[in-house]
Design a protein around this motif. Structure first.
Motif, PDB file in Angstrom:
ATOM      1  N   MET A  36      58.047 -47.456  27.362  1.00 10.17           N
ATOM      2  CA  MET A  36      57.918 -47.729  28.812  1.00 10.17           C
ATOM      3  C   MET A  36      57.201 -48.823  29.357  1.00 10.17           C
ATOM      4  O   MET A  36      56.136 -48.860  28.759  1.00 10.17           O
ATOM      5  N   SER A  37      57.654 -49.610  29.997  1.00 10.20           N
ATOM      6  CA  SER A  37      57.028 -50.863  30.376  1.00 10.20           C
ATOM      7  C   SER A  37      55.909 -50.435  31.498  1.00 10.20           C
ATOM      8  O   SER A  37      55.914 -49.648  32.309  1.00 10.20           O
ATOM      9  N   LYS A  38      54.761 -51.155  31.338  1.00  9.22           N
ATOM     10  CA  LYS A  38      53.494 -51.314  32.459  1.00  9.22           C
ATOM     11  C   LYS A  38      54.039 -51.692  33.761  1.00  9.22           C
ATOM     12  O   LYS A  38      54.933 -52.464  33.740  1.00  9.22           O
ATOM     13  N   LEU A  39      53.256 -51.296  34.694  1.00  7.95           N
ATOM     14  CA  LEU A  39      53.555 -51.689  35.994  1.00  7.95           C
ATOM     15  C   LEU A  39      52.996 -53.019  36.407  1.00  7.95           C
ATOM     16  O   LEU A  39      51.611 -52.931  35.838  1.00  7.95           O
ATOM     17  N   ILE A  40      53.729 -54.004  36.782  1.00 11.89           N
ATOM     18  CA  ILE A  40      53.284 -55.220  37.065  1.00 11.89           C
ATOM     19  C   ILE A  40      52.822 -55.110  38.616  1.00 11.89           C
ATOM     20  O   ILE A  40      53.697 -54.813  39.575  1.00 11.89           O
ATOM     21  N   ILE A  41      51.476 -55.605  39.007  1.00 13.67           N
ATOM     22  CA  ILE A  41      50.944 -55.612  40.186  1.00 13.67           C
ATOM     23  C   ILE A  41      50.847 -57.059  40.435  1.00 13.67           C
ATOM     24  O   ILE A  41      49.567 -57.595  39.938  1.00 13.67           O
ATOM     25  N   ALA A  42      51.570 -57.763  41.298  1.00 11.73           N
ATOM     26  CA  ALA A  42      51.466 -58.984  41.723  1.00 11.73           C
ATOM     27  C   ALA A  42      50.812 -59.101  43.128  1.00 11.73           C
ATOM     28  O   ALA A  42      51.269 -58.370  44.033  1.00 11.73           O
ATOM     29  N   ARG A  43      49.894 -59.828  43.356  1.00 10.13           N
ATOM     30  CA  ARG A  43      49.256 -60.296  44.729  1.00 10.13           C
ATOM     31  C   ARG A  43      50.045 -61.308  45.279  1.00 10.13           C
ATOM     32  O   ARG A  43      50.302 -62.333  44.505  1.00 10.13           O
ATOM     33  N   CYS A  44      50.354 -61.442  46.621  1.00 11.31           N
ATOM     34  CA  CYS A  44      50.825 -62.501  47.287  1.00 11.31           C
ATOM     35  C   CYS A  44      50.124 -63.754  46.930  1.00 11.31           C
ATOM     36  O   CYS A  44      50.960 -64.958  46.854  1.00 11.31           O
ATOM     37  N   SER A  45      48.804 -63.589  47.069  1.00 14.89           N
ATOM     38  CA  SER A  45      47.835 -64.801  46.706  1.00 14.89           C
ATOM     39  C   SER A  45      48.218 -65.637  45.498  1.00 14.89           C
ATOM     40  O   SER A  45      48.070 -66.566  45.388  1.00 14.89           O
ATOM     41  N   SER A  46      48.716 -64.845  44.592  1.00 12.35           N
ATOM     42  CA  SER A  46      49.000 -65.136  43.252  1.00 12.35           C
ATOM     43  C   SER A  46      50.694 -66.009  42.867  1.00 12.35           C
ATOM     44  O   SER A  46      50.825 -66.171  42.194  1.00 12.35           O
ATOM     45  N   LEU A  47      51.344 -65.628  44.043  1.00 12.15           N
ATOM     46  CA  LEU A  47      52.797 -66.079  43.962  1.00 12.15           C
ATOM     47  C   LEU A  47      52.955 -67.503  43.889  1.00 12.15           C
ATOM     48  O   LEU A  47      53.797 -68.020  42.934  1.00 12.15           O
ATOM     49  N   PRO A  48      52.241 -68.357  44.470  1.00  9.08           N
ATOM     50  CA  PRO A  48      52.436 -69.716  44.187  1.00  9.08           C
ATOM     51  C   PRO A  48      52.208 -70.140  42.662  1.00  9.08           C
ATOM     52  O   PRO A  48      52.829 -71.023  42.194  1.00  9.08           O
TER      53      PRO A  48
ATOM     54  N   MET B 109      56.341 -51.529  46.444  1.00 10.51           N
ATOM     55  CA  MET B 109      57.213 -51.371  45.197  1.00 10.51           C
ATOM     56  C   MET B 109      58.589 -52.021  45.297  1.00 10.51           C
ATOM     57  O   MET B 109      59.380 -51.773  46.109  1.00 10.51           O
ATOM     58  N   LEU B 110      58.547 -53.301  44.606  1.00 13.72           N
ATOM     59  CA  LEU B 110      59.909 -54.023  44.511  1.00 13.72           C
ATOM     60  C   LEU B 110      60.910 -53.433  43.886  1.00 13.72           C
ATOM     61  O   LEU B 110      62.125 -53.508  44.168  1.00 13.72           O
ATOM     62  N   ASN B 111      60.638 -52.928  42.684  1.00 17.23           N
ATOM     63  CA  ASN B 111      61.534 -52.186  41.744  1.00 17.23           C
ATOM     64  C   ASN B 111      60.592 -51.103  41.104  1.00 17.23           C
ATOM     65  O   ASN B 111      59.306 -50.962  41.390  1.00 17.23           O
ATOM     66  N   CYS B 112      61.006 -50.548  40.152  1.00 21.27           N
ATOM     67  CA  CYS B 112      60.474 -49.599  39.387  1.00 21.27           C
ATOM     68  C   CYS B 112      59.272 -50.116  38.510  1.00 21.27           C
ATOM     69  O   CYS B 112      58.596 -49.406  38.027  1.00 21.27           O
ATOM     70  N   ARG B 113      59.334 -51.351  38.432  1.00 20.97           N
ATOM     71  CA  ARG B 113      58.150 -52.178  37.536  1.00 20.97           C
ATOM     72  C   ARG B 113      57.317 -52.793  38.096  1.00 20.97           C
ATOM     73  O   ARG B 113      56.160 -53.594  37.573  1.00 20.97           O
ATOM     74  N   VAL B 114      57.560 -53.375  39.423  1.00 25.89           N
ATOM     75  CA  VAL B 114      56.617 -54.519  40.049  1.00 25.89           C
ATOM     76  C   VAL B 114      56.291 -54.011  41.656  1.00 25.89           C
ATOM     77  O   VAL B 114      57.091 -53.504  42.504  1.00 25.89           O
ATOM     78  N   LYS B 115      54.873 -53.913  41.595  1.00 22.75           N
ATOM     79  CA  LYS B 115      54.387 -53.786  43.220  1.00 22.75           C
ATOM     80  C   LYS B 115      53.855 -54.940  43.581  1.00 22.75           C
ATOM     81  O   LYS B 115      52.887 -55.930  42.812  1.00 22.75           O
ATOM     82  N   LEU B 116      54.248 -55.391  44.825  1.00 16.75           N
ATOM     83  CA  LEU B 116      53.556 -56.518  45.556  1.00 16.75           C
ATOM     84  C   LEU B 116      52.432 -56.210  46.289  1.00 16.75           C
ATOM     85  O   LEU B 116      52.567 -55.019  47.114  1.00 16.75           O
ATOM     86  N   THR B 117      51.261 -56.709  46.329  1.00 19.90           N
ATOM     87  CA  THR B 117      50.357 -56.342  47.253  1.00 19.90           C
ATOM     88  C   THR B 117      49.668 -57.449  47.982  1.00 19.90           C
ATOM     89  O   THR B 117      50.056 -58.787  47.475  1.00 19.90           O
ATOM     90  N   GLY B 118      49.103 -57.276  49.289  1.00 19.10           N
ATOM     91  CA  GLY B 118      48.617 -58.378  49.785  1.00 19.10           C
ATOM     92  C   GLY B 118      47.685 -57.893  50.900  1.00 19.10           C
ATOM     93  O   GLY B 118      47.835 -57.036  51.403  1.00 19.10           O
ATOM     94  N   MET B 119      46.953 -59.168  51.400  1.00 19.83           N
ATOM     95  CA  MET B 119      46.059 -58.912  52.637  1.00 19.83           C
ATOM     96  C   MET B 119      46.430 -59.910  53.508  1.00 19.83           C
ATOM     97  O   MET B 119      46.104 -61.077  53.600  1.00 19.83           O
ATOM     98  N   ALA B 120      46.959 -59.580  54.771  1.00 14.45           N
ATOM     99  CA  ALA B 120      47.254 -60.583  55.657  1.00 14.45           C
ATOM    100  C   ALA B 120      46.162 -60.707  56.529  1.00 14.45           C
ATOM    101  O   ALA B 120      45.382 -59.790  57.066  1.00 14.45           O
ATOM    102  N   ASP B 121      45.709 -61.955  56.689  1.00 10.77           N
ATOM    103  CA  ASP B 121      44.687 -62.080  57.694  1.00 10.77           C
ATOM    104  C   ASP B 121      44.725 -61.790  58.916  1.00 10.77           C
ATOM    105  O   ASP B 121      43.469 -61.073  59.749  1.00 10.77           O
ATOM    106  N   LEU B 122      45.772 -61.960  59.523  1.00 11.51           N
ATOM    107  CA  LEU B 122      45.931 -61.487  60.828  1.00 11.51           C
ATOM    108  C   LEU B 122      47.478 -61.215  61.234  1.00 11.51           C
ATOM    109  O   LEU B 122      48.363 -62.072  60.886  1.00 11.51           O
TER     110      LEU B 122
END
Length: 146
Positions: free
Chosen positions: A1-13, A97-110
């Motif tokens: 089973m694959s590990k959960l990928i946690i991607a931060r919005c600030s890392s997307l670029p 959770m974007l799908n069963c393997r990828v969680k997207l996280t982020g902190m909106a400033d406002l």
């Protein structure tokens, strides 16, 4: 089973430019630079302003205070152009959770719900790097999915 990928919005670029950078960066500790700490202080002053309605420049360097006041003037003008704020949400941590393997996280400033029904999302950039227009900003697109 694959590990959960946690991607931060600030890392997307970065990940868009180099998809392998996610795996390569696992376990590497971020170290605060003087520029990062300056941005943290500026963000804190902006968060406090949108929580209390009062600007407090204590602890800010002159440059940081000027940047914070400039952001406030621009954001407040945009909010007013939509009839004012109904709800103001500063520094909002989000995840999805974007799908069963990828969680997207982020902190909106406002995030602001305006009187005309518009939602505004602000992401303060106080550093020295060039920032893409909002319509092409991958980090902002990530926040919108959250």
């Amino acid at each position: 089973m694959s590990k959960l990928i946690i991607a931060r919005c600030s890392s997307l670029p970065r990940m868009a430019l180099c998809p392998g950078s996610y795996a390569a960066s696992i376990g590497i500790k971020n170290e605060d630079s003087a520029v990062a700490l300056s941005g943290t202080r500026t963000h804190g002053a902006l968060e406090n302003y949108y929580l209390t309605g009062e600007f407090d420049s204590e602890g800010l360097e002159t440059r940081e205070e000027k940047i914070a006041r400039w952001f406030i003037s621009k954001a407040d003008a945009e909010i007013e152009s939509h009839g004012g704020a109904v709800e103001i949400i500063p520094e909002n941590q989000m995840e999805n959770m974007l799908n069963c393997r990828v969680k997207l996280t982020g902190m909106a400033d406002l995030i602001v719900l305006c009187a005309d029904g518009a939602w505004l999302l602000f992401d303060w950039k106080a550093g020295f790097l060039e920032v893409p227009e909002a319509s092409a900003n991958i980090q902002l697109r990530g926040y919108v999915t959250l």
